[in-house]
Design an enzyme around this catalytic site. Structure first.
Site, mmCIF file in Angstrom:
data_model
loop_
_atom_site.group_PDB
_atom_site.id
_atom_site.type_symbol
_atom_site.label_atom_id
_atom_site.label_comp_id
_atom_site.label_asym_id
_atom_site.label_seq_id
_atom_site.Cartn_x
_atom_site.Cartn_y
_atom_site.Cartn_z
ATOM 1 N N ASP A 79 -5.339 5.889 2.063
ATOM 2 C CA ASP A 79 -5.581 4.552 1.543
ATOM 3 C C ASP A 79 -7.010 4.105 1.810
ATOM 4 O O ASP A 79 -7.621 4.492 2.802
ATOM 5 C CB ASP A 79 -4.602 3.586 2.214
ATOM 6 C CG ASP A 79 -4.605 2.207 1.597
ATOM 7 O OD1 ASP A 79 -5.502 1.408 1.941
ATOM 8 O OD2 ASP A 79 -3.730 1.909 0.773
ATOM 9 N N HIS A 96 0.825 -1.205 0.000
ATOM 10 C CA HIS A 96 0.000 0.000 0.000
ATOM 11 C C HIS A 96 0.862 1.259 0.000
ATOM 12 O O HIS A 96 0.519 2.258 -0.640
ATOM 13 C CB HIS A 96 -0.920 0.004 1.227
ATOM 14 C CG HIS A 96 -1.952 -1.080 1.201
ATOM 15 N ND1 HIS A 96 -3.298 -0.826 1.086
ATOM 16 C CD2 HIS A 96 -1.845 -2.434 1.267
ATOM 17 C CE1 HIS A 96 -3.971 -1.967 1.086
ATOM 18 N NE2 HIS A 96 -3.102 -2.943 1.201
#
Length: 461
Positions: free
Chosen positions: A103, A18
């Protein structure tokens, strides 16, 4: 558009798969003149090093407290620790950010953004197909008749190109959590916060996922959805060396490149299942035997279980395997410079778990894919590669469909056939993807529109 530099906060989920793509996005936004603060936990601060060295005046790290647990509830811990920390940081900052880009695992930051009065933008390290499926699952809560049957079909009639999924192909987060359970509600609330957020940035391009990008716009009810990918450094971009992405390689890169230089063009299979997947004994044994029987040249990136993970069925390379494949097999135990490997002319095929980062890196390198998805949205990515983009061949599926070594050996050898239509199509898609990120391409235009929208926020602040 205002000429004043807007200040934005970028908040990646603390996991390499990520963090890396969001740092790639950070690099692109810095080239558009923005001032960026990236919030990271101390253990991930070194990943910022290459960017910090080149953007001293416009990039700032914000160190977040680290959870003192490795439990599966870590996402809840991040919220509990970081929400008050970030709230206080916003209140005390002399020039706070005009937007939060975070995110999709950090959906709760939408509530933080509302509290401090700035827009929140979702960054998806997954493709549009994966994000759109997550939205569908958590919003509509579709059910199967028999959850104990892994082959029971989940009907999703409104989802493009996917009327039904076997239960085992549905992301585990959705399959395991029960309504009313606090963890379950946390994940659903996070997804609903993602849908409610002001905008979405996708690490994909219209030439790959137009139908799913359009579907997301329909799901969220607005057009503030920007497809800016792949956000990978280009081969001509010296601002971030591909070998630096994600940290140092566990093998000397010059030795690895020298080994590849000695191989013929398109003659090497690269094998990797991402940064998290550790193969079971059965998976490992069949894969090793298949590689040995195939006779192909290969690089195999082998993940080891973490020292604190003593339970479970984890495979090991058998004694003597490395000696038997010496000269045509290169084993990497740990982190590999994947982008540099895939871009090397000697690599023609990628055996992959179909994580989105790997999927994009393979497409951008112009190699065909052998798909062996393991979980999450990887089954959907495999479907995209095989059925829609036509650059992949199915090999296996998690532990439900482990290929026999003889079958795998045949597929590995056949995948290096230069006349395979998937290899020809991979070269075409490579050109289309690179065309999207150059000046005037669809991803470049979307990135500029996203940056312009942040400058407009500066005017309104």
């Amino acid at each position: 558009m205002s000429t004043a530099k807007p200040h934005i906060l970028l908040y990646p989920f603390p996991d390499s798969g990520h963090i890396i793509p969001l740092l790639d996005l950070t690099r692109l936004l810095l080239t558009r003149g923005l001032t960026v603060t990236v919030s990271v936990t101390p253990e991930n601060l070194p990943l910022l090093g290459p960017l910090l060295s080149r953007h001293v005046s416009s990039l700032n790290p914000l160190l977040l407290p680290s959870p003192d647990t490795q439990s599966n509830r870590r996402r809840t811990f991040y919220r509990d620790l970081h929400y008050p920390f970030l709230l206080q940081w916003f209140k005390s900052h002399t020039s706070p950010p005009v937007a939060i880009v975070s995110d999709f695992f950090l959906g709760w930051t939408h509530q933080l953004a509302c509290q401090v009065g700035v827009p929140r933008v979702v960054f998806s390290p997954s493709g549009a197909i994966g994000l759109s499926m997550f939205f569908t699952l958590w919003k509509d809560l579709p059910k199967v008749d028999d959850p104990s049957d892994i082959n029971s079909l989940l009907s999703i009639p409104d989802f493009p190109n996917c009327p039904a999924l076997p239960w085992y192909q549905v992301p585990q987060l959705y399959r395991l959590f029960k309504e009313g359970d606090p963890d379950w509600e946390f994940h659903r609330n996070g997804c609903m916060d993602n849908i409610a957020s002001w905008g979405i940035v996708l690490n994909t391009s219209t030439c790959l996922e137009q139908v799913y990008i359009d579907h997301i716009k329909k799901q969220v009810g607005h057009d503030r959805v920007w497809a800016v990918g792949p956000v990978l450094p280009t081969q001509n971009d010296d601002s971030t060396a591909p070998t630096d992405r994600g940290g140092p390689s566990s093998v000397p890169c010059h030795e690895l490149m020298k080994w590849l230089d000695a191989r013929k063009e398109g003659s090497v299979v690269y094998v990797s299942f991402g940064s998290r997947v550790v193969l079971t004994s059965k998976q490992m044994d069949e894969l090793a035997a298949g590689l040995e029987k195939s006779g192909v040249h290969f690089i195999w990136c082998v993940r080891q279980p973490k020292e604190n993970r003593v339970a479970g069925d984890y495979g090991k390379i058998s004694n003597g395997f490395e000696d038997r494949v010496a000269g045509r097999g290169y084993i990497i135990k740990g982190w590999a410079p994947q982008v540099s490997i895939l871009r090397h002319p000697a690599v023609g095929t990628f055996l992959t778990h179909c994580g989105w980062n790997s999927t994009l890196e393979g497409i951008a390198a112009g190699v065909m894919m052998l798909t062996w998805p393991m979980g999450a949205e990887q089954f959907l990515n495999a479907q995209l590669l095989v059925e829609q983009l036509r650059v992949g061949i199915r090999v296996g599926e998690g532990s439900q469909n482990i290929p026999e070594s003889a079958v795998l050996a045949s597929l590995l050898a056949e995948a290096l056939n230069v006349t395979r239509p998937e290899r020809l199509r991979a070269k075409e898609l490579h050109d289309a993807v690179l065309g999207a990120v150059v000046k005037g391409g669809s991803s470049d235009k979307d990135l500029n529109e996203f940056a312009d929208s942040l400058y407009e926020l500066k005017c309104d602040y």
